[in-house]
Design a protein around this motif. Structure first.
Motif, mmCIF file in Angstrom:
data_model
loop_
_atom_site.group_PDB
_atom_site.id
_atom_site.type_symbol
_atom_site.label_atom_id
_atom_site.label_comp_id
_atom_site.label_asym_id
_atom_site.label_seq_id
_atom_site.Cartn_x
_atom_site.Cartn_y
_atom_site.Cartn_z
ATOM 1 N N PHE A 69 0.727 -1.189 0.103
ATOM 2 C CA PHE A 69 -0.053 0.040 -0.158
ATOM 3 C C PHE A 69 0.626 1.274 -0.235
ATOM 4 N N GLN A 70 1.976 1.261 0.230
ATOM 5 C CA GLN A 70 2.970 2.460 0.469
ATOM 6 C C GLN A 70 3.595 2.646 -0.927
ATOM 7 N N VAL A 71 3.779 1.581 -1.724
ATOM 8 C CA VAL A 71 4.597 1.675 -2.939
ATOM 9 C C VAL A 71 3.845 2.412 -3.896
ATOM 10 N N ARG A 72 4.244 3.419 -4.488
ATOM 11 C CA ARG A 72 3.940 4.182 -5.777
ATOM 12 C C ARG A 72 4.821 4.791 -6.301
ATOM 13 N N CYS A 73 4.626 5.383 -7.458
ATOM 14 C CA CYS A 73 5.681 5.906 -8.377
ATOM 15 C C CYS A 73 5.335 7.751 -8.141
ATOM 16 N N LEU A 74 6.570 8.183 -7.449
ATOM 17 C CA LEU A 74 6.723 9.630 -7.464
ATOM 18 C C LEU A 74 6.754 10.166 -8.732
ATOM 19 N N SER A 75 5.970 11.220 -8.913
ATOM 20 C CA SER A 75 6.047 11.839 -10.272
ATOM 21 C C SER A 75 7.509 12.703 -10.227
ATOM 22 N N GLN A 76 7.782 13.082 -11.415
ATOM 23 C CA GLN A 76 9.052 13.628 -11.672
ATOM 24 C C GLN A 76 8.603 15.117 -11.235
#
Length: 160
Positions: A34-41
């Motif tokens: 649930f914590q894994v996500r892609c941080l946008s540029q």
């Protein structure tokens, strides 16, 4: 009688920390799915800019004048007791921007707020800040980075 849901063990298994295979170059991270996500540029660039905006940067809930959580309040109090120069300090209210609130956690790989950066380096959250304050290492770090309010003798020397 209360019945135990069948999915509870599957849910617990899916939320346990992921332990990646350690490599020589990658640090070990403990993130749940649930914590894994892609941080946008864009968010990464904004956080980079924020971290570089002052020698001492605190990401907190609320503002230094009106903290919105006890941990943020404690962090502000510790920095005040240490004598951090207000001209070398800035704070960002993560409650104003959900992208910042979630992004800073991924950026630092630290799951909680507040988060302190000194000279563009992540120091830690409130618990680490308090521990460093108690053992004297925070005072030493802040003095080494020259972010404290100058004492009267130092300011007198600078005026000469």
């Amino acid at each position: 009688m209360f019945a135990r849901p069948a999915f509870s063990s599957a849910f617990r298994a899916s939320t346990r920390a992921i332990r990646p295979v350690p490599s020589a170059t990658a640090p070990i991270r403990f993130l749940t799915p649930f914590q894994v996500r892609c941080l946008s540029q864009e968010t990464r660039a904004a956080i980079d800019k924020a971290v570089q905006s002052a020698p001492v940067v605190l990401f907190m809930k609320g503002t230094p004048e009106t903290p919105q959580c006890g941990f943020s309040r404690a962090s502000i109090q510790v920095l005040g007791m240490q004598g951090v120069d207000p001209n070398k300090f800035t704070a960002f209210n993560v409650l104003e921007d959900e992208e910042l609130r979630q992004g800073i956690k991924e950026y630092s790989e630290w799951p909680t707020i507040p988060q302190l950066y000194v000279d563009k380096e992540f120091v830690g959250g409130c618990d680490i800040l308090l521990s460093m304050h108690q053992d004297g290492s925070l005072a030493k770090l802040l003095e080494e980075k020259n972010v404290l309010v100058p004492t009267e003798s130092e300011s007198g020397e600078q005026q000469k």
